[in-house]
Design a protein around this motif. Structure first.
Motif, PDB file in Angstrom:
ATOM      1  N   ILE A   1       0.857  -1.182   0.000  1.00  0.00           N
ATOM      2  CA  ILE A   1       0.000   0.000   0.000  1.00  0.00           C
ATOM      3  C   ILE A   1       0.895   1.234   0.000  1.00  0.00           C
ATOM      4  CG2 ILE A   1      -1.802   1.279   1.217  1.00  0.00           C
ATOM      5  CD1 ILE A   1      -2.602  -1.336   2.558  1.00  0.00           C
TER       6      ILE A   1
ATOM      7  N   LEU B   1       0.646   5.600   0.099  1.00  0.00           N
ATOM      8  CA  LEU B   1      -0.233   6.732   0.368  1.00  0.00           C
ATOM      9  C   LEU B   1       0.588   8.009   0.240  1.00  0.00           C
ATOM     10  CD1 LEU B   1      -3.121   7.494   1.143  1.00  0.00           C
ATOM     11  CD2 LEU B   1      -2.452   7.336   3.544  1.00  0.00           C
TER      12      LEU B   1
ATOM     13  N   ARG C   1       0.378  12.158   0.173  1.00  0.00           N
ATOM     14  CA  ARG C   1      -0.425  13.332   0.518  1.00  0.00           C
ATOM     15  C   ARG C   1       0.369  14.591   0.219  1.00  0.00           C
ATOM     16  NH1 ARG C   1      -2.294  10.756   5.382  1.00  0.00           N
ATOM     17  NH2 ARG C   1      -0.226  11.019   6.277  1.00  0.00           N
TER      18      ARG C   1
ATOM     19  N   LEU D   1      -8.486   1.538   6.252  1.00  0.00           N
ATOM     20  CA  LEU D   1      -8.052   2.252   5.059  1.00  0.00           C
ATOM     21  C   LEU D   1      -8.417   1.477   3.797  1.00  0.00           C
ATOM     22  CD1 LEU D   1      -6.434   4.587   3.746  1.00  0.00           C
ATOM     23  CD2 LEU D   1      -4.384   3.188   4.042  1.00  0.00           C
TER      24      LEU D   1
ATOM     25  N   VAL E   1      -4.416  13.713  -2.561  1.00  0.00           N
ATOM     26  CA  VAL E   1      -4.229  12.381  -1.981  1.00  0.00           C
ATOM     27  C   VAL E   1      -4.223  11.356  -3.103  1.00  0.00           C
ATOM     28  CG1 VAL E   1      -5.159  10.626  -0.426  1.00  0.00           C
ATOM     29  CG2 VAL E   1      -5.375  13.035   0.171  1.00  0.00           C
ATOM     30  N   GLN E   2      -3.234  10.459  -3.074  1.00  0.00           N
ATOM     31  CA  GLN E   2      -3.167   9.348  -4.016  1.00  0.00           C
ATOM     32  C   GLN E   2      -2.928   8.065  -3.235  1.00  0.00           C
ATOM     33  OE1 GLN E   2      -1.151  10.047  -7.927  1.00  0.00           O
ATOM     34  NE2 GLN E   2      -0.359  11.877  -6.931  1.00  0.00           N
ATOM     35  N   LEU E   3      -3.753   7.083  -3.532  1.00  0.00           N
ATOM     36  CA  LEU E   3      -3.670   5.780  -2.876  1.00  0.00           C
ATOM     37  C   LEU E   3      -3.276   4.739  -3.905  1.00  0.00           C
ATOM     38  CD1 LEU E   3      -4.229   3.899  -0.403  1.00  0.00           C
ATOM     39  CD2 LEU E   3      -6.589   3.726  -1.237  1.00  0.00           C
ATOM     40  N   ARG E   4      -2.199   3.988  -3.614  1.00  0.00           N
ATOM     41  CA  ARG E   4      -1.752   2.903  -4.481  1.00  0.00           C
ATOM     42  C   ARG E   4      -1.920   1.581  -3.746  1.00  0.00           C
ATOM     43  NH1 ARG E   4       3.071   2.779  -4.704  1.00  0.00           N
ATOM     44  NH2 ARG E   4       3.705   4.555  -3.420  1.00  0.00           N
ATOM     45  N   VAL E   5      -2.616   0.670  -4.384  1.00  0.00           N
ATOM     46  CA  VAL E   5      -2.843  -0.662  -3.825  1.00  0.00           C
ATOM     47  C   VAL E   5      -2.280  -1.663  -4.822  1.00  0.00           C
ATOM     48  CG1 VAL E   5      -4.571  -2.298  -3.022  1.00  0.00           C
ATOM     49  CG2 VAL E   5      -4.895   0.151  -2.636  1.00  0.00           C
TER      50      VAL E   5
ATOM     51  N   LEU F   1      -7.629   8.841   4.869  1.00  0.00           N
ATOM     52  CA  LEU F   1      -6.564   9.099   3.899  1.00  0.00           C
ATOM     53  C   LEU F   1      -5.666  10.251   4.324  1.00  0.00           C
ATOM     54  CD1 LEU F   1      -8.791   8.791   0.713  1.00  0.00           C
ATOM     55  CD2 LEU F   1      -7.122   7.110   1.495  1.00  0.00           C
TER      56      LEU F   1
END
Length: 330
Positions: free
Chosen positions: A46, A48, A50, A83, A112-116, A152
């Protein structure tokens, strides 16, 4: 039919209608597509990012999670699971990215960028009418309920586990300032939980606490005078406890070995002499010599005008080419 029966019948009809309405609403809610159909147990990494803050990186570690950046520390498993729950948020509407202007949606430079794993989600502004959040994923922009945005943007300390000891660390031996801890004190340590965790890059100081697990792993802390502040030596973390635990010592108990010297840095010359070693004298055989003498593989050749027959490098015999009957010179 008496009056009581009529009242019961009316109530039953009302309850049946209410149950059908709830069922239809739940069916409509679950029929909506989700932001991502990813099985949480299959996720390994994961990320994250910001705006204005260092990026966070989490890696699955056994049954839990570990913070890998900006420093390494055990992560709060419950917080990570919440999350990941963002991915199960129902999508209200979806639009192709190609037909949208991203700047008004807050997606040209998302905060905000979320990488999974290999998938990325960019979170933008909210819809002013229904307060739904714009989320860009792939070639689509979705509108989702804005119920998890606070997860986030939570501060880094909220993602770090509040337990000073990892979940799989059970101490079997420990010392406080070199004096052995009693078994009762060791048994209470795995349940410790801090009120707050702080990032502390300053050099640690205080009372020395050393713990050893059954598998040989070591944990070392520096405690404050009231033993409510615990600073780990292998991580820049300070755990602030609401109540100090009881750390009873017994001089008769065995002590732990001192930590070994750190290994040589990678790339260091393994054959380099140790610092402070005496210089060895230079032996004659170690002295640098001049260039080796030149060795010729054949006889010295005469000048081009000299030569004799098929062996031009030989000088002719004495008197060769002279008239033997000529008179002697005066």
């Amino acid at each position: 039919m008496n009056r009581r029966w009529r009242i019961n019948l009316v109530l039953a009809i009302l309850l049946l209608g209410l149950a059908l309405a709830i069922r239809d609403e739940l069916h409509q809610h679950h029929a909506r597509p989700l932001l991502a159909t990813i099985e949480p147990t299959q996720i390994q990494r994961i990320g994250l990012e910001r705006d204005g803050e260092p990026p966070l990186e989490f890696m699955r570690a056994g049954a839990g999670w570990e913070l890998r950046a900006p420093f390494r520390a055990p992560a709060d498993v419950e917080r990570i699971e919440r999350l990941l729950g963002v991915l199960a948020t129902p999508v209200q509407q979806s639009f192709p990215v190609s037909g949208l202007e991203l700047a008004p949606l807050g997606l040209s430079h998302p905060r905000v960028q979320l990488r999974v794993d290999a998938r990325a989600f960019a979170f933008g502004a909210t819809d002013p009418l229904q307060q739904h959040r714009y989320v860009a994923a792939g070639d689509l922009v979705h509108l989702i309920d804005d119920r998890a945005y606070h997860l986030l943007i939570a501060p880094l300390r909220d993602y770090v586990s509040t337990r000073p000891l990892p979940a799989d660390f059970v101490p079997v031996q420990g010392t406080l300032e070199g004096i052995g801890l009693t078994p009762e004190s060791l048994a209470a340590l795995p349940a410790l939980s801090a009120e707050r965790v702080e990032h502390d890059p300053e050099p640690p100081h205080g009372t020395a606490l050393s713990l050893r697990a059954e598998d040989g792993r070591m944990l070392r802390f520096r405690l404050s005078e009231d033993q409510r502040s615990w600073r780990r030596l292998d991580q820049p973390l300070r755990y602030l406890l609401a109540t100090a635990p009881r750390l009873a010592t017994d001089p008769a108990l065995a002590t732990l070995p001192e930590p070994m010297a750190p290994p040589a840095p990678i790339g260091a010359d393994p054959f380099a002499p140790e610092s402070g070693a005496m210089d060895e004298p230079v032996l004659p055989s170690d002295a640098l010599l001049g260039p080796p003498p030149e060795v010729r593989l054949g006889p010295e050749r005469p000048s081009p005008e000299a030569g004799f027959g098929a062996e031009p490098y030989k000088r002719p015999p004495q008197g060769f080419g002279q008239d033997p009957f000529a008179p002697d010179p005066p």
